[in-house]
Design a protein around this motif. Structure first.
Motif, PDB file in Angstrom:
ATOM      1  N   SER A 152       8.582  -7.410   3.977  1.00  0.00           N
ATOM      2  CA  SER A 152       9.224  -6.298   3.277  1.00  0.00           C
ATOM      3  C   SER A 152       8.931  -4.953   3.928  1.00  0.00           C
ATOM      4  N   LEU A 153       7.920  -4.922   4.802  1.00  0.00           N
ATOM      5  CA  LEU A 153       7.539  -3.656   5.428  1.00  0.00           C
ATOM      6  C   LEU A 153       8.387  -3.332   6.662  1.00  0.00           C
ATOM      7  N   LYS A 154       9.097  -4.321   7.173  1.00  0.00           N
ATOM      8  CA  LYS A 154       9.868  -4.091   8.394  1.00  0.00           C
ATOM      9  C   LYS A 154      10.914  -3.004   8.198  1.00  0.00           C
ATOM     10  N   ALA A 155      11.721  -3.144   7.155  1.00  0.00           N
ATOM     11  CA  ALA A 155      12.752  -2.135   6.892  1.00  0.00           C
ATOM     12  C   ALA A 155      12.132  -0.794   6.516  1.00  0.00           C
ATOM     13  N   ALA A 156      11.026  -0.841   5.776  1.00  0.00           N
ATOM     14  CA  ALA A 156      10.368   0.395   5.355  1.00  0.00           C
ATOM     15  C   ALA A 156       9.901   1.212   6.546  1.00  0.00           C
ATOM     16  N   LEU A 157       9.530   0.532   7.634  1.00  0.00           N
ATOM     17  CA  LEU A 157       8.970   1.200   8.809  1.00  0.00           C
ATOM     18  C   LEU A 157      10.015   1.525   9.871  1.00  0.00           C
ATOM     19  N   ARG A 158      11.261   1.143   9.641  1.00  0.00           N
ATOM     20  CA  ARG A 158      12.301   1.378  10.647  1.00  0.00           C
ATOM     21  C   ARG A 158      12.562   2.884  10.799  1.00  0.00           C
ATOM     22  N   ASN A 159      12.555   3.355  12.037  1.00  0.00           N
ATOM     23  CA  ASN A 159      12.836   4.769  12.372  1.00  0.00           C
ATOM     24  C   ASN A 159      11.844   5.736  11.708  1.00  0.00           C
ATOM     25  N   VAL A 160      10.615   5.271  11.587  1.00  0.00           N
ATOM     26  CA  VAL A 160       9.559   6.107  11.022  1.00  0.00           C
ATOM     27  C   VAL A 160       8.683   6.633  12.157  1.00  0.00           C
ATOM     28  N   ASP A 161       8.235   7.878  12.021  1.00  0.00           N
ATOM     29  CA  ASP A 161       7.400   8.500  13.054  1.00  0.00           C
ATOM     30  C   ASP A 161       5.912   8.411  12.757  1.00  0.00           C
ATOM     31  N   GLY A 162       5.555   8.196  11.502  1.00  0.00           N
ATOM     32  CA  GLY A 162       4.148   8.124  11.137  1.00  0.00           C
ATOM     33  C   GLY A 162       3.967   7.472   9.792  1.00  0.00           C
ATOM     34  N   VAL A 163       2.736   7.061   9.504  1.00  0.00           N
ATOM     35  CA  VAL A 163       2.400   6.391   8.246  1.00  0.00           C
ATOM     36  C   VAL A 163       1.173   7.049   7.641  1.00  0.00           C
ATOM     37  N   TYR A 164       1.252   7.312   6.341  1.00  0.00           N
ATOM     38  CA  TYR A 164       0.082   7.695   5.564  1.00  0.00           C
ATOM     39  C   TYR A 164      -0.229   6.529   4.639  1.00  0.00           C
ATOM     40  N   HIS A 165      -1.479   6.043   4.711  1.00  0.00           N
ATOM     41  CA  HIS A 165      -1.864   4.898   3.890  1.00  0.00           C
ATOM     42  C   HIS A 165      -3.092   5.221   3.063  1.00  0.00           C
ATOM     43  N   VAL A 166      -2.995   4.935   1.774  1.00  0.00           N
ATOM     44  CA  VAL A 166      -4.147   4.972   0.879  1.00  0.00           C
ATOM     45  C   VAL A 166      -4.115   3.673   0.085  1.00  0.00           C
ATOM     46  N   GLY A 167      -5.259   3.014  -0.027  1.00  0.00           N
ATOM     47  CA  GLY A 167      -5.307   1.727  -0.707  1.00  0.00           C
ATOM     48  C   GLY A 167      -5.332   1.867  -2.213  1.00  0.00           C
ATOM     49  N   PRO A 168      -4.782   0.897  -2.927  1.00  0.00           N
ATOM     50  CA  PRO A 168      -4.878   0.906  -4.395  1.00  0.00           C
ATOM     51  C   PRO A 168      -6.328   0.689  -4.812  1.00  0.00           C
ATOM     52  N   PRO A 169      -6.833   1.463  -5.762  1.00  0.00           N
ATOM     53  CA  PRO A 169      -8.267   1.415  -6.065  1.00  0.00           C
ATOM     54  C   PRO A 169      -8.707   0.146  -6.774  1.00  0.00           C
ATOM     55  N   PHE A 170      -9.834  -0.381  -6.328  1.00  0.00           N
ATOM     56  CA  PHE A 170     -10.550  -1.457  -7.001  1.00  0.00           C
ATOM     57  C   PHE A 170      -9.833  -2.809  -7.003  1.00  0.00           C
ATOM     58  N   VAL A 171      -8.775  -2.984  -6.231  1.00  0.00           N
ATOM     59  CA  VAL A 171      -8.142  -4.304  -6.195  1.00  0.00           C
ATOM     60  C   VAL A 171      -8.919  -5.201  -5.236  1.00  0.00           C
ATOM     61  N   ALA A 172      -8.952  -6.488  -5.532  1.00  0.00           N
ATOM     62  CA  ALA A 172      -9.795  -7.411  -4.774  1.00  0.00           C
ATOM     63  C   ALA A 172      -9.373  -7.531  -3.319  1.00  0.00           C
ATOM     64  N   ASP A 173      -8.071  -7.407  -3.055  1.00  0.00           N
ATOM     65  CA  ASP A 173      -7.574  -7.579  -1.680  1.00  0.00           C
ATOM     66  C   ASP A 173      -7.195  -6.263  -1.023  1.00  0.00           C
ATOM     67  N   GLU A 174      -7.870  -5.171  -1.420  1.00  0.00           N
ATOM     68  CA  GLU A 174      -7.541  -3.860  -0.851  1.00  0.00           C
ATOM     69  C   GLU A 174      -7.632  -3.855   0.671  1.00  0.00           C
ATOM     70  N   ALA A 175      -8.671  -4.486   1.215  1.00  0.00           N
ATOM     71  CA  ALA A 175      -8.824  -4.514   2.672  1.00  0.00           C
ATOM     72  C   ALA A 175      -7.656  -5.244   3.320  1.00  0.00           C
ATOM     73  N   ASP A 176      -7.249  -6.378   2.760  1.00  0.00           N
ATOM     74  CA  ASP A 176      -6.136  -7.142   3.322  1.00  0.00           C
ATOM     75  C   ASP A 176      -4.840  -6.333   3.283  1.00  0.00           C
ATOM     76  N   LEU A 177      -4.635  -5.581   2.213  1.00  0.00           N
ATOM     77  CA  LEU A 177      -3.418  -4.771   2.101  1.00  0.00           C
ATOM     78  C   LEU A 177      -3.387  -3.700   3.187  1.00  0.00           C
ATOM     79  N   GLY A 178      -4.527  -3.079   3.427  1.00  0.00           N
ATOM     80  CA  GLY A 178      -4.584  -2.071   4.484  1.00  0.00           C
ATOM     81  C   GLY A 178      -4.359  -2.661   5.856  1.00  0.00           C
TER      82      GLY A 178
END
Length: 297
Positions: free
Chosen positions: A64-90
């Protein structure tokens, strides 16, 4: 002559507090903000923060991230707090950005990720993935947020008491995330902060007694600093966590009692080229908003 292309940044969490501030700051600088969301409600909230494009995607679904990232110049990422798989999501987002050929990547981590707290440690694997992905990265280490106290403000106004579930003598470095958002936007729109990791804190470390004093000045009447149990606090604050998430939050507060949370303002001041926002200013804003609401009622 053709118009220059507007740069586009994908903002994770644009419907939330931290990402919302970043979206607003990027929009102020003329950058097109594409918000990664999972619901129509989140999309509306992101638009209110400055997003002009909406990408439906899920950090647990790399496709699902492929289309979201199409023609993008940069990404800002912040993880959802306290979720068990936060590291995997990042890590998923880092890998997706790498595959999409995106260079600029800003990760909002947390102050002292190696302090032994699980929600802090979950940032470390994401940092490792960033360092190994050959991205033009900037890693931010914000201190405890001013904004964490905003939810308690209504109770402070009504009762004249500011209570938190850790020692009132504990000194914490804090920061206004609006200042952090300025740093994130600078990192995403210039090369000045490329390949840097920055601890971001406002001036001084205050305990709750001092904070209650600032609240007193802002409100023009006394505010008492108090300690409550974690159970008493959750009954009033109603944080959006359950089970292990709530247990992690309790461990954070215990760490504050045991060790405080230190920080230094030098880096943030140098990047901003001015003094960071202060707690005095933050409480004056909250007090002004309270008076405005009371006048309108």
């Amino acid at each position: 002559m053709s118009e220059p292309k507007t740069r586009t940044v994908l903002v994770v969490g644009a419907s939330g507090r931290s990402g919302g501030f970043v979206a607003a700051e990027l929009a102020r600088r003329g950058i097109a903000v594409r918000a990664l969301v999972r619901s129509e409600y989140a999309a509306a909230t992101a638009r209110a923060s400055g997003a002009t494009e909406i990408a439906s995607g899920d950090l647990r679904d790399p496709e699902s991230l492929k289309a979201a990232l199409r023609n993008v110049d940069g990404v800002y990422h912040v993880g959802p707090p306290f979720v068990a798989d936060e590291a995997d999501l990042g890590i998923t987002m880092v890998k997706a950005a790498k595959r999409a050929g995106i260079r600029k990547f800003v990760f909002s981590s947390v102050i002292h990720p190696a302090n032994g707290l699980a929600n802090h440690a979950s940032k470390l694997p994401v940092e490792q993935a960033i360092l190994r992905a050959n991205l033009d990265y900037t890693i931010l280490y914000p201190a405890t947020l001013f904004q964490n106290m905003a939810a308690a403000w209504k109770g402070v106004v009504e009762t004249g008491v500011f209570a938190e579930p850790f020692a009132k003598t504990a000194r914490l470095a804090r920061v206004d995330y609006r200042d952090v958002a300025e740093v994130a936007a600078e990192a995403l729109t210039s090369g000045r902060l490329a390949y840097g990791s920055f601890e971001l804190a406002a001036e001084s470390m205050h305990d709750r007694v001092e904070i209650a004093g600032m609240m007193s000045v802002a409100l023009g009447r006394p505010v008492e600093a108090a300690e409550v149990t974690f159970e008493q606090w959750t009954a009033v604050a109603k944080p959006p966590f359950r089970g292990e998430q709530l247990a992690q939050l309790e461990r954070v507060f215990q760490s504050y009692s045991d060790f405080g949370s230190a920080g230094n303002t030098l880096t943030l001041r140098a990047i901003l080229g001015r003094q960071p926002r202060t707690l005095h200013q933050f409480f004056e804003e909250l007090a002004a908003a309270s008076r405005g609401a009371a006048a309108a009622a």
